[in-house]
Design an enzyme around this catalytic site. Structure first.
Site, PDB file in Angstrom:
ATOM      1  N   HIS A 210       0.834  -1.203   0.000  1.00 30.58           N
ATOM      2  CA  HIS A 210       0.000   0.000   0.000  1.00 30.58           C
ATOM      3  C   HIS A 210       0.873   1.259   0.000  1.00 30.58           C
ATOM      4  O   HIS A 210       0.593   2.222  -0.719  1.00 30.58           O
ATOM      5  CB  HIS A 210      -0.911   0.017   1.239  1.00 30.58           C
ATOM      6  CG  HIS A 210      -2.122  -0.839   1.120  1.00 30.58           C
ATOM      7  ND1 HIS A 210      -2.054  -2.214   1.017  1.00 30.58           N
ATOM      8  CD2 HIS A 210      -3.452  -0.522   1.085  1.00 30.58           C
ATOM      9  CE1 HIS A 210      -3.282  -2.706   0.932  1.00 30.58           C
ATOM     10  NE2 HIS A 210      -4.148  -1.706   0.973  1.00 30.58           N
ATOM     11  N   HIS A 253       0.149  -2.781   8.938  1.00 29.34           N
ATOM     12  CA  HIS A 253       1.579  -3.023   8.743  1.00 29.34           C
ATOM     13  C   HIS A 253       2.330  -2.462   9.938  1.00 29.34           C
ATOM     14  O   HIS A 253       1.853  -1.543  10.621  1.00 29.34           O
ATOM     15  CB  HIS A 253       2.092  -2.337   7.465  1.00 29.34           C
ATOM     16  CG  HIS A 253       1.875  -3.128   6.216  1.00 29.34           C
ATOM     17  ND1 HIS A 253       2.677  -4.188   5.851  1.00 29.34           N
ATOM     18  CD2 HIS A 253       0.942  -3.008   5.237  1.00 29.34           C
ATOM     19  CE1 HIS A 253       2.250  -4.677   4.704  1.00 29.34           C
ATOM     20  NE2 HIS A 253       1.193  -3.990   4.312  1.00 29.34           N
ATOM     21  N   ASP A 257       7.591  -1.322   8.027  1.00 29.11           N
ATOM     22  CA  ASP A 257       7.108  -1.666   6.686  1.00 29.11           C
ATOM     23  C   ASP A 257       6.823  -0.409   5.876  1.00 29.11           C
ATOM     24  O   ASP A 257       7.130  -0.338   4.676  1.00 29.11           O
ATOM     25  CB  ASP A 257       5.825  -2.497   6.773  1.00 29.11           C
ATOM     26  CG  ASP A 257       6.012  -3.808   7.508  1.00 29.11           C
ATOM     27  OD1 ASP A 257       7.170  -4.200   7.713  1.00 29.11           O
ATOM     28  OD2 ASP A 257       5.006  -4.433   7.876  1.00 29.11           O
TER      29      ASP A 257
END
EC number: 2.7.8.27
Length: 329
Positions: A210, A253, A257
């Site tokens: 994302h 996350h 990340d």
């Protein structure tokens, strides 16, 4: 053992390897490469899902972002909405870049079959570049797409390797009881078709996919959006930062990340760079040998205009004329 031909070590061989492919060919072939990489990532996501540590045994890792930000389950949905908004805005920006290209080569503004007051002018009018105008407008839309898609493909390919190498315990609620994948082939296809939204996958934590697409949109508008309208930079920056918050706050996350994905995406986008020849020649080596999906020669390029050049033959002492094509830069 076969001995490589001598010409491989000559300058002429490497000059041929450095000769850029037509921009249209790069668009087609790198898009195909991106689709192939998407399938590779889909398979890697499935492997990662099976290798993920049991949430009942292994608890989420300590994370400073989790300690500082209050947990808000479901915030990742807002991040998905932000990505959808940025997707639409990037397509709009790319179309406006195409109109700038048409303006540069002397083509008129396109017209709709029926004129809708206000709407036609908003979508089809040329918004003249006021910022970042040092970038050549000819083929700017094509070069921007090549830069975007090659950066995205490189990042997803590297992510395919990283998520398989090390398995982290899932921090989000959805993966505390991970569902079983009953049909692996169907899951892979759904992953590609829905960009992961309609498939089953848990444990793909390092690094955030994302965040990759969010940061790619951010970089795209930071460079090219400013050529269309000054407001695109601050708007996209605010949307991206809010999305990063949503990802961490929803525990979708780990904070690392997100940070690693931001750094890698910015570095990759800068490394690929904007060049009139398209992608770096090293990347073009991977698609140069293809027997399909576009021409391998730039003798006749898109939007080329014939120019008459006169020269005098030294041997015959007579003047002759040849029509050559202006290079498409």
């Amino acid at each position: 053992m076969a001995v490589p031909p001598v010409e491989m070590y000559s300058g002429s061989f490497w000059n041929r390897m450095r000769k850029p492919l037509p921009l249209r060919t790069q668009v087609i072939r790198f898009t195909v490469v991106f689709v192939i990489v998407s399938f590779i990532l889909a398979v890697a996501l499935q492997i990662t899902h099976e290798r993920m540590p049991d949430p009942k045994v292994t608890k989420p890792l300590p994370d400073l972002g989790f300690e500082l930000l209050t947990k808000v389950p479901g915030m990742y949905v807002l991040a998905d909405c932000c990505i959808g908004f940025l997707n639409i805005l990037s397509v709009f920006t790319a179309f406006k870049l195409y109109l700038l290209h048409r303006h540069c080569v002397g083509s008129g503004e396109p017209e709709l079959p029926c004129n809708i007051p206000g709407v036609s002018r908003f979508f089809l009018s040329v918004w003249l570049c006021k910022e970042n105008c040092r970038i050549e407008l000819r083929n700017v839309h094509t070069i921007a797409w090549i830069r975007f898609i090659t950066s995205y493909a490189l990042l997803l390919l590297f992510r395919s390797v990283v998520i398989v190498m090390t398995s982290f315990p899932a921090p989000d609620d959805l993966c505390q009881n991970p569902p079983k994948i009953e049909n692996p082939v169907k899951n892979v296809i759904l992953t590609v078709l829905t960009a992961g939204g309609g498939s089953i996958h848990c444990g793909d934590l390092m690094y955030s996919g994302h965040t990759v697409i969010l940061t790619l949109h951010l970089m795209f508008h930071w460079i090219y959006g400013a050529m269309v309208h000054w407001s695109f930079r601050p708007v996209v920056t605010v949307v991206a930062i809010f999305s990063y918050y949503c990802i961490v706050a929803s525990r979708f996350h780990y904070t690392d990340d997100v940070l690693v994905a931001i750094y890698l995406t910015i570095a990759t986008f800068i490394a690929v760079g904007h060049n009139a020849d398209g992608a770096p020649w090293q990347l073009q080596l991977f698609i140069r040998w293809w027997p399909c999906c576009g021409a391998n020669s730039r003798e006749m390029t898109e939007d080329s205009q014939p120019v008459m050049v006169a020269f005098k033959s030294e041997a015959a002492g007579q003047s002759s004329r040849k029509v050559v094509d202006e290079r498409n830069h």
